[in-house]
Design a protein around this motif. Structure first.
Motif, PDB file in Angstrom:
ATOM      1  N   LEU A 142       0.839  -1.202   0.000  1.00 14.93           N
ATOM      2  CA  LEU A 142       0.000   0.000   0.000  1.00 14.93           C
ATOM      3  C   LEU A 142       0.875   1.253   0.000  1.00 14.93           C
TER       4      LEU A 142
ATOM      5  N   ASN B 221       2.619   1.828  -3.413  1.00 19.92           N
ATOM      6  CA  ASN B 221       1.685   2.247  -4.464  1.00 19.92           C
ATOM      7  C   ASN B 221       1.079   3.626  -4.233  1.00 19.92           C
ATOM      8  N   ASN B 222       1.361   4.217  -3.063  1.00 21.12           N
ATOM      9  CA  ASN B 222       0.717   5.505  -2.735  1.00 21.12           C
ATOM     10  C   ASN B 222       1.703   6.471  -2.086  1.00 21.12           C
ATOM     11  N   LYS B 223       2.873   6.603  -2.667  1.00 23.00           N
ATOM     12  CA  LYS B 223       3.899   7.459  -2.074  1.00 23.00           C
ATOM     13  C   LYS B 223       3.576   8.947  -2.184  1.00 23.00           C
ATOM     14  N   GLU B 224       2.580   9.276  -2.981  1.00 22.04           N
ATOM     15  CA  GLU B 224       2.135  10.670  -3.024  1.00 22.04           C
ATOM     16  C   GLU B 224       1.296  11.022  -1.793  1.00 22.04           C
ATOM     17  N   ILE B 225       0.862   9.990  -1.051  1.00 20.78           N
ATOM     18  CA  ILE B 225       0.051  10.188   0.153  1.00 20.78           C
ATOM     19  C   ILE B 225       0.842   9.866   1.415  1.00 20.78           C
TER      20      ILE B 225
ATOM     21  N   THR C  98      -5.038  15.407   4.975  1.00 20.21           N
ATOM     22  CA  THR C  98      -5.155  14.176   4.186  1.00 20.21           C
ATOM     23  C   THR C  98      -5.500  12.992   5.077  1.00 20.21           C
TER      24      THR C  98
ATOM     25  N   GLU D 256      -7.744   0.909  -0.266  1.00 20.28           N
ATOM     26  CA  GLU D 256      -7.321   1.364  -1.600  1.00 20.28           C
ATOM     27  C   GLU D 256      -8.454   2.120  -2.296  1.00 20.28           C
TER      28      GLU D 256
ATOM     29  N   LEU E  10      -8.576   5.558  -0.850  1.00 16.89           N
ATOM     30  CA  LEU E  10      -7.477   6.393  -1.322  1.00 16.89           C
ATOM     31  C   LEU E  10      -7.725   6.868  -2.747  1.00 16.89           C
ATOM     32  N   SER E  11      -8.312   6.011  -3.568  1.00 13.82           N
ATOM     33  CA  SER E  11      -8.586   6.387  -4.954  1.00 13.82           C
ATOM     34  C   SER E  11      -9.608   7.513  -5.032  1.00 13.82           C
TER      35      SER E  11
ATOM     36  N   ALA F 131      -7.857  10.790  -4.040  1.00 14.62           N
ATOM     37  CA  ALA F 131      -6.929  11.281  -5.060  1.00 14.62           C
ATOM     38  C   ALA F 131      -7.637  11.982  -6.216  1.00 14.62           C
TER      39      ALA F 131
END
Length: 395
Positions: free
Chosen positions: A316, A319-323, A343, A387, A390-391, A394
């Protein structure tokens, strides 16, 4: 209906999500409309063997069908057996005082330390050093022991004196004086951001304090009862503290706290007490919980679950390093650092809507404390829903 009743008749000390849970099966909860939620919180690390555990329910029913409570004026068989069990699993020569919560356990630990400081030295020793970002409870004394300035509001002052805080273990040494009686730390700071302490630094501190006859108190309210993969985080860190406190997962949902100490004769008659602490109900339930968890550990299932969960959380993160900025924690006490507090708030809100329950820790950590018996299917479903959440954030 429940929201109206709650707001009218219950003191509003928590901002609540108004969902009416009716039943639970392991790490899955169901509301009054039969909507299911994957529970990655286990009641903030309490429901260690899952919701609706049949063997615990059976043990509780058997106990309350005979004796629920008699008071500590008489010997209580499951209490004595639980003390023996804790000593065996801790691999230490200890005795235990039983209370009803983590805050009570930490209060007891502080009292025990202060008696040590009063009776073992020529000069009175009473000061306790803790770490910044620590959390030790919500009573007046344990709030003061907590190293978070936000907890020390004027609303509840004046506070008991004798507590000081350091931002890291390396700075504790210089704060010790001839009135210092104890250092109190969490090996993984739960409320402070799921932050593990460095093992070598902890071991060096433990050795130094032992040489100086200063007590080491380890707050295992959240880390105890196999939460980190071992019975105690103390076992994981390979140290021998003077006092350990436990609560949360020890009773699987039945309130219980424990002050565990190598100083077995320090408290004497009248020094401390609890009307409810260690009664038939709580200790019978706790014995069953520890039996389940010991078997789960010895069979290798707990280690497999930890590994599976860790792989999921790492995936997780990747796949979500922007968060997320990093993963933290040990065992099934895990967290993800989020890039900012707004966030994090959005993740918690959207995850709830998607049917997965999560926690906040500190200012920017998404915390996960699932039941230690959580299944791979429940883990898969929980991360799938996270996930999805998170989608949506985003977008």
């Amino acid at each position: 209906m429940i929201e109206q009743l709650d707001k009218e008749y219950v003191l509003q000390t928590y901002p609540r999500n108004y969902v009416n849970f009716k039943r639970g099966v392991n790490a899955t909860l169901f509301d009054e409309n039969e909507k299911d939620y994957i529970d990655f919180t286990s009641g903030i690390g309490v429901v260690s063997v899952g919701h609706g555990n049949e063997s615990v329910a059976k043990k509780i029913y058997e106990q309350v069908s005979n004796i629920t409570h008699i008071s500590n004026l008489y010997a209580i068989e499951p209490q004595a057996k639980l003390g023996e069990k804790i000593a065996k699993l801790s691999k230490m020569d200890v005795a235990t005082f039983f209370a009803n919560s983590g805050a009570e356990a930490n209060e007891g630990a502080i009292k025990l330390a202060r008696k040590y400081g009063e009776t073992k030295f020529d000069n009175k020793r009473y000061k306790v050093i803790t770490l910044e970002h620590s959390f030790h409870g919500r009573t007046i004394t344990t709030v003061r022991a907590t190293g978070q300035e936000a907890m020390h509001t004027d609303n509840f002052s004046p506070y008991p004196d004798g507590f000081s805080y350091e931002n890291e273990i390396a700075n504790i040494y210089k704060s010790i004086d001839n009135e210092t009686v104890a250092v109190m730390i969490e090996l993984v700071q739960g409320e402070g951001g799921v932050q593990p302490l460095d093992k070598k630094e902890v071991q060096d501190l433990a050795k130094f304090l032992k040489e100086k006859d200063i007590l080491l108190i380890i707050d295992e309210v959240q880390t105890g009862a196999y939460r980190t993969g071992e019975f105690l985080a103390t076992n994981l860190y390979d140290i021998q503290p003077d006092i350990i406190t436990m609560a949360k997962g020890l009773g699987g949902g039945v309130p219980i706290g424990a002050v565990i100490t190598t100083h077995k004769d320090l408290f004497t008659y009248g020094d401390h007490g609890s009307t409810f602490g260690g009664n038939y109900l709580s200790t019978a339930a706790s014995l069953e919980v520890l039996d389940i968890l010991e078997r789960t550990k010895d069979s290798g299932e707990l280690d497999k679950t930890i590994s599976y969960f860790e792989n999921k959380i790492e995936s997780l993160f990747q796949n979500n390093k922007e968060i997320f900025t990093s993963t933290v924690g040990i065992g099934l006490m895990k967290g993800l650092r989020v890039k900012d507090a707004d966030t994090l708030a959005s993740i918690l809100k959207e995850s709830f809507e998607q049917g997965v329950l999560l926690l906040r820790a500190g200012k920017n950590t998404l915390r996960m404390l699932p039941a230690l018996t959580i299944t791979n299917d429940e883990i898969d479903e929980g991360f799938k829903r996270l996930e999805n959440a998170l989608s949506k954030i985003a977008k």
